[in-house]
Design a protein around this motif. Structure first.
Motif, short mmCIF file in Angstrom:
data_model
loop_
_atom_site.label_atom_id
_atom_site.label_comp_id
_atom_site.label_asym_id
_atom_site.label_seq_id
_atom_site.Cartn_x
_atom_site.Cartn_y
_atom_site.Cartn_z
N ALA A 158 -0.12 -11.79 2.38
CA ALA A 158 0.38 -11.24 1.12
C ALA A 158 0.40 -9.71 1.18
O ALA A 158 -0.64 -9.09 1.39
N MET A 159 1.58 -9.12 1.02
CA MET A 159 1.68 -7.67 0.96
C MET A 159 1.28 -7.20 -0.44
O MET A 159 1.58 -7.86 -1.43
N GLY A 160 0.66 -6.04 -0.50
CA GLY A 160 0.35 -5.47 -1.81
C GLY A 160 -0.38 -4.15 -1.68
O GLY A 160 -0.84 -3.77 -0.60
N GLY A 161 -0.45 -3.45 -2.79
CA GLY A 161 -1.17 -2.18 -2.83
C GLY A 161 -1.71 -1.96 -4.23
O GLY A 161 -1.37 -2.70 -5.16
N GLY A 184 -11.08 6.96 8.72
CA GLY A 184 -9.68 7.21 9.04
C GLY A 184 -9.16 6.16 10.00
O GLY A 184 -9.90 5.32 10.50
N ASN A 185 -7.87 6.26 10.25
CA ASN A 185 -7.18 5.15 10.90
C ASN A 185 -6.09 5.74 11.80
O ASN A 185 -5.17 6.32 11.25
N PRO A 186 -6.14 5.67 13.09
CA PRO A 186 -7.04 4.85 13.92
C PRO A 186 -8.20 5.61 14.57
O PRO A 186 -8.91 5.02 15.37
N GLY A 229 0.83 -1.20 0.00
CA GLY A 229 0.00 0.00 0.00
C GLY A 229 0.87 1.25 0.00
O GLY A 229 0.54 2.25 -0.64
N SER A 230 1.98 1.18 0.72
CA SER A 230 2.88 2.33 0.79
C SER A 230 3.49 2.63 -0.58
O SER A 230 3.65 3.79 -0.96
N ALA A 231 3.84 1.58 -1.33
CA ALA A 231 4.38 1.79 -2.68
C ALA A 231 3.31 2.42 -3.58
O ALA A 231 3.64 3.25 -4.44
N CYS A 234 -5.07 10.33 8.64
CA CYS A 234 -4.70 9.34 7.63
C CYS A 234 -3.70 8.35 8.21
O CYS A 234 -3.16 8.56 9.29
N TYR A 235 -3.49 7.29 7.49
CA TYR A 235 -2.54 6.25 7.89
C TYR A 235 -1.19 6.89 8.24
O TYR A 235 -0.67 7.73 7.49
N PHE A 236 -0.64 6.49 9.38
CA PHE A 236 0.57 7.11 9.92
C PHE A 236 1.74 7.06 8.94
O PHE A 236 2.53 7.99 8.84
N SER A 265 -1.92 -4.32 11.87
CA SER A 265 -2.62 -4.73 10.64
C SER A 265 -4.06 -5.18 10.90
O SER A 265 -4.53 -5.21 12.06
N PHE A 266 -4.77 -5.50 9.82
CA PHE A 266 -6.16 -5.95 9.88
C PHE A 266 -6.52 -6.54 8.52
O PHE A 266 -5.72 -6.49 7.59
N GLY A 267 -7.70 -7.12 8.43
CA GLY A 267 -8.17 -7.62 7.13
C GLY A 267 -8.09 -9.13 6.98
O GLY A 267 -8.63 -9.67 6.02
N VAL A 283 -7.77 11.84 0.82
CA VAL A 283 -8.57 11.57 2.01
C VAL A 283 -8.55 10.08 2.33
O VAL A 283 -8.36 9.24 1.45
N GLU A 284 -8.75 9.81 3.61
CA GLU A 284 -8.88 8.43 4.04
C GLU A 284 -10.13 8.37 4.90
O GLU A 284 -10.23 9.10 5.88
N THR A 285 -11.07 7.54 4.52
CA THR A 285 -12.29 7.42 5.31
C THR A 285 -12.87 6.02 5.20
O THR A 285 -12.95 5.51 4.10
N CYS A 326 -8.87 8.72 -2.71
CA CYS A 326 -9.42 8.25 -1.44
C CYS A 326 -8.79 6.90 -1.11
O CYS A 326 -8.81 5.98 -1.92
N ASP A 327 -8.23 6.81 0.09
CA ASP A 327 -7.72 5.52 0.57
C ASP A 327 -8.93 4.72 1.04
O ASP A 327 -9.58 5.09 2.02
N ASN A 328 -9.23 3.64 0.32
CA ASN A 328 -10.44 2.85 0.60
C ASN A 328 -10.10 1.53 1.30
O ASN A 328 -10.91 0.61 1.31
N HIS A 336 -5.37 1.50 -2.31
CA HIS A 336 -5.55 0.37 -1.40
C HIS A 336 -4.23 -0.14 -0.87
O HIS A 336 -3.24 -0.21 -1.60
N SER A 337 -4.25 -0.54 0.40
CA SER A 337 -3.28 -1.50 0.88
C SER A 337 -3.99 -2.83 0.74
O SER A 337 -4.89 -3.15 1.53
N THR A 338 -3.63 -3.61 -0.27
CA THR A 338 -4.30 -4.91 -0.47
C THR A 338 -3.82 -5.93 0.54
O THR A 338 -4.35 -7.04 0.62
C1 LIG Z 1 -1.75 -0.61 5.96
C2 LIG Z 1 -2.24 0.64 5.36
C3 LIG Z 1 -1.46 1.35 4.44
C4 LIG Z 1 -0.06 0.92 4.08
O1 LIG Z 1 -0.08 -0.28 3.38
P1 LIG Z 1 1.14 -1.34 3.40
O2 LIG Z 1 0.60 -2.43 2.54
O3 LIG Z 1 1.37 -1.71 4.82
O4 LIG Z 1 2.32 -0.65 2.82
C5 LIG Z 1 -2.01 2.50 3.88
N1 LIG Z 1 -3.23 2.92 4.20
C6 LIG Z 1 -4.00 2.27 5.10
C7 LIG Z 1 -5.34 2.80 5.42
C8 LIG Z 1 -3.53 1.12 5.70
O5 LIG Z 1 -4.28 0.48 6.60
#
Ligand SMILES: *Cc1c(COP(=O)(O)O)cnc(C)c1O
Length: 358
Positions: free
Chosen positions: A190-193, A131-133, A61-63, A84-86, A311-313, A127-129, A156-158, A178-180
């Motif tokens: 599995a890490m992904g975005g 939001g987290n945390p 997600g960060s990438a 938003c995500y830290f 993490s979560f999901g 925007v992120e909604t 929008c970060d979904n 997305h952070s998939t």
């Molecule tokens: C985890 C997360 C990210 C970052 O994603 P990574 O896959 O950990 O790099 C970004 N935005 C939100 C809302 C997240 O929960």
């Protein structure tokens, strides 16, 4: 492999694809960084889920966020949700501000603050909604409207809602991030975005170019793992939202808890906007424990089904004391626990909390 007519998607690990005598690539694929069958399959599925034009998959997600910011230019003005995500904040403050992005954080849950930030021209509203945390709820349609009037594109970060509960592109956003790693891959394995675009644009072509040229891409295996979980996304998130709402109501009435932040809890300040744009509340909530940081940490350690992890999901319920993860600069309250409701039964999760809060 296609001549076997498989129902399940095969994994294609090959990094390179054979060229025809005339120099063309008969099956479109040339080299795996540019494109490969499993990544393409995932991208097409996600674009459909979000109702977008195309999607680009990344290694995390960060990438994905990094690539979005790389598509901007020095001097561009970027408005970002405060809640938003830290990691996004870290990236903007420590890397992209050095590269000349002018970043301003705004409480995007407050229409007046948002409007004020978007009086001057801007390039991007991020925007992120929810939001987290702090589970801040931004009115996506309103944010998109304000952004357009300032000449800004809206991303929008979904991640927290997923396309099963919320579709930002339908509400006027240009991009979804997305952070998939979270719900879309769904297995904590599995890490992904990803970035999904509403339409073709100069910015989208820059994003696609960065993806192929800079190569922050997921492996075929990670793409495959994530695609594998998409058919169950709706089932998982629907069931988890039911469990989470029941748990949020139970915790809200518990005497050891000061408050519960959950999008579709009737007593929550974001309830009205959330119920307009979300089909259900999702599986993430934050609770503020009465007392001090040590009391919150003690509760998290007494829980058994909720594992103490970030993490979560995935299938497993998790709990996390966010302030100690984010460090002293964070604005997260010190008695806040982020609670993620996995696929376990409500009765089991509820009794785990009853016991831990005694
Ligand atoms: C985890 C997360 C990210 C970052 O994603 P990574 O896959 O950990 O790099 C970004 N935005 C939100 C809302 C997240 O929960």
């Amino acid at each position: 492999m296609e001549h076997f007519h498989p129902i399940a998607e095969p994994i294609v690990l090959s990094t390179t694809f054979e060229r025809a005598p005339d120099g063309s690539y008969p099956n479109e694929f040339e080299y795996s960084r540019d494109d490969n069958p499993n990544r393409r399959h995932f991208e097409r599925s996600l674009a459909l889920l979000e109702g977008g034009f195309q999607a680009a998959a990344f290694a995390s997600g960060s990438a994905a966020s990094m690539t979005l910011f790389q598509a901007l230019s020095p001097g561009d003005r970027v408005i970002v949700s405060e809640d938003c995500y830290f990691g996004v904040r870290q990236m903007l403050d420590r890397i992209f501000s050095r590269w000349g992005l002018r970043v301003q954080y705004v409480d995007s849950t407050d229409p007046v603050a948002l409007r004020r930030a978007l009086v001057e021209p801007a390039t991007l509203l991020f925007v992120e909604t929810p939001g987290n945390p702090r589970i801040g709820i931004t009115d996506i349609r309103l944010a998109a409207e304000y952004a357009k009037s300032a000449g800004a594109v809206v991303a929008c970060d979904n991640t927290v809602a997923t396309p099963s509960l919320q579709r930002p592109l339908d509400l006027g956003c240009d991009f979804v991030i997305h952070s998939t790693t979270k719900y879309l891959s769904g297995g904590d394995d599995a890490m992904g975005g990803a970035i999904v675009a509403a339409a073709d644009s100069e910015m989208w072509r820059r994003i696609r170019f960065s993806q192929k040229q800079c190569g922050c891409i997921p492996s075929p295996f990670a793409s495959w793992l994530t695609s594998r979980s998409l058919p169950t996304l709706d089932l998982r998130v629907t069931r988890q939202s039911e469990t989470a709402l029941a748990l949020a109501r139970m915790l809200q009435s518990h005497q050891a808890i000061e408050t519960v932040l959950y999008p579709l809890l009737e007593t929550y300040s974001g309830y009205e906007v959330a119920s307009k744009q979300m089909r259900a509340g999702g599986a993430l909530m934050s609770i503020l424990i009465k007392g001090a940081a040590a009391d919150a940490i003690a509760v998290s350690n007494k829980l058994k089904l909720f594992k103490c992890a970030t993490s979560f999901g995935g299938p497993t319920s998790l709990v996390e004391h966010r302030k100690s993860v984010e460090g002293p600069a964070s604005k997260t309250p010190e008695t806040l626990l982020r609670v993620y409701v996995g696929l376990e039964r409500f009765e089991d999760l509820a009794s785990d909390f009853e016991r831990a809060l005694e």
